[in-house]
Write a protein that holds these residues in place. Structure first.
Motif, PDB file in Angstrom:
ATOM      1  N   SER A   1      38.604  30.417  25.559  1.00 44.80           N
ATOM      2  CA  SER A   1      38.275  31.288  26.682  1.00 44.80           C
ATOM      3  C   SER A   1      38.041  30.462  27.946  1.00 44.80           C
ATOM      4  CB  SER A   1      37.032  32.121  26.365  1.00 44.80           C
ATOM      5  OG  SER A   1      36.647  32.886  27.491  1.00 44.80           O
TER       6      SER A   1
ATOM      7  N   HIS B   1      40.271  30.530  31.366  1.00 46.30           N
ATOM      8  CA  HIS B   1      39.652  30.771  32.667  1.00 46.30           C
ATOM      9  C   HIS B   1      40.026  29.644  33.641  1.00 46.30           C
ATOM     10  CE1 HIS B   1      36.797  32.135  35.646  1.00 46.30           C
ATOM     11  NE2 HIS B   1      36.193  30.953  35.642  1.00 46.30           N
TER      12      HIS B   1
ATOM     13  N   ARG C   1      42.219  29.811  37.227  1.00 47.00           N
ATOM     14  CA  ARG C   1      41.785  29.235  38.508  1.00 47.00           C
ATOM     15  C   ARG C   1      42.851  28.297  39.072  1.00 47.00           C
ATOM     16  NH1 ARG C   1      36.110  26.537  37.732  1.00 47.00           N
ATOM     17  NH2 ARG C   1      36.421  26.143  39.978  1.00 47.00           N
TER      18      ARG C   1
END
Length: 305
Positions: A38, A42, A46
């Motif tokens: 996870s 993420h 970004r």
């Protein structure tokens, strides 16, 4: 991406990009960095937002880099390795404990002649150290050194950047090599024979000429060069099965003459000698790790003096 945005980039994200690029998997990248999948997802999101590019595209079970991602990684990879090595070494270098990877620019000639001795010393003194070999052309050496893509390169003296330092290792000379039963070449290549011989040339230059090319072009005989290669170790094999006359380093020619039906013949020149040196960037002059690998190379080369 603008220059302003660069200051908003969390540099830890580059470690994530590097890990995904190396592992081609979000799961394995997370395992490598001790992060959850996870967290990796993420971070990738970004990165995609920052660079306005997908960066990685899923193809089956693999995450394949986009062209922009590959270009980014090519630039950041050597920088990240240098940063990690510097942090691990903390200004010192313990070869017995280090896991550093040294990037050496070495031709196939020197890989044959010198690399076995280098590896033997590294295995004895630094079992955790690894070596990555590249064979840059003459034109690539200085840029690769400046960009941190090479720690050391070995080769002849040339007019490199003033920031490139050098140390003499050993000398060799250019010599002709032909098959044992060559129908034209005797114990030496005579100048009056040049116009009737076909030559195999070696050059590590992208734009310039190698030793044999320069010599023959000066005599108006450049058309007698029938083949040019960048791999010097191929020359003995090629001349052993043809009437081509090759030129190469004498030490390497003698090495191959032990198990191939070839022999050497001097060129019609008084001096064909050249010096082999190791080169490094001035910024690495006092670097402990760079000093250590230079010492290993010097010691290995001492057997050739």
């Amino acid at each position: 991406m603008s220059k302003t945005n660069l200051y908003n980039l969390d540099l830890n994200l580059l470690l994530v990009l590097d890990a995904i690029h190396g592992e081609r998997s979000l799961t394995r990248a997370g395992e490598k960095l001790h992060l959850t999948q996870s967290a990796i997802s993420h971070a990738l999101a970004r990165l995609r937002t920052h660079f306005d590019d997908r960066l990685f595209i899923r193809e089956g079970n693999r995450m394949e880099p986009t062209p922009l991602c590959s270009a980014l990684h090519e630039s950041i990879d050597p920088a990240l390795k240098q940063i990690v090595s510097s942090i691990e070494d903390r200004g010192k270098f313990d070869p017995g404990k280090s896991t550093r990877c040294f990037r050496l620019g070495i031709s196939d000639y020197l890989c044959t002649l010198l690399l076995p001795q280098i590896l033997s010393q590294v295995e004895a003194e630094a079992p955790g150290v690894s070596i990555h070999i590249a064979q840059p052309t003459y034109e690539q050496r200085t840029p690769m050194m400046q960009e941190g893509k090479l720690d050391i390169f070995l080769g002849t003296k040339r007019n490199y950047s003033p920031f490139i330092k050098g140390e003499y290792l050993f000398s060799d000379r250019e010599i002709c090599v032909v098959r044992n039963d060559h129908p034209q070449v005797g114990k030496a290549v005579r100048e009056d024979e040049l116009a009737s011989l076909n030559f195999l040339a070696f050059s590590l230059s992208e734009t310039g000429q190698g030793f044999l090319e320069e010599y023959l072009y000066r005599k108006g005989l450049g058309h007698r060069i029938k083949l040019t290669v960048q791999q010097e170790v191929t020359i003995p094999h090629l001349v052993s099965k043809s009437n081509l006359v090759g030129t190469m380093a004498e030490r390497l020619a003698l090495h191959f003459s032990e198990f191939l039906p070839i022999r050497t013949a001097p060129l019609p020149l008084e001096d064909t000698s050249f010096d082999i040196c190791q080169h490094w960037h001035s910024r690495s002059e006092t670097d402990a790790a760079n000093n250590w690998i230079r010492g290993v190379i010097s010691k290995a080369a001492s057997s050739l003096l």
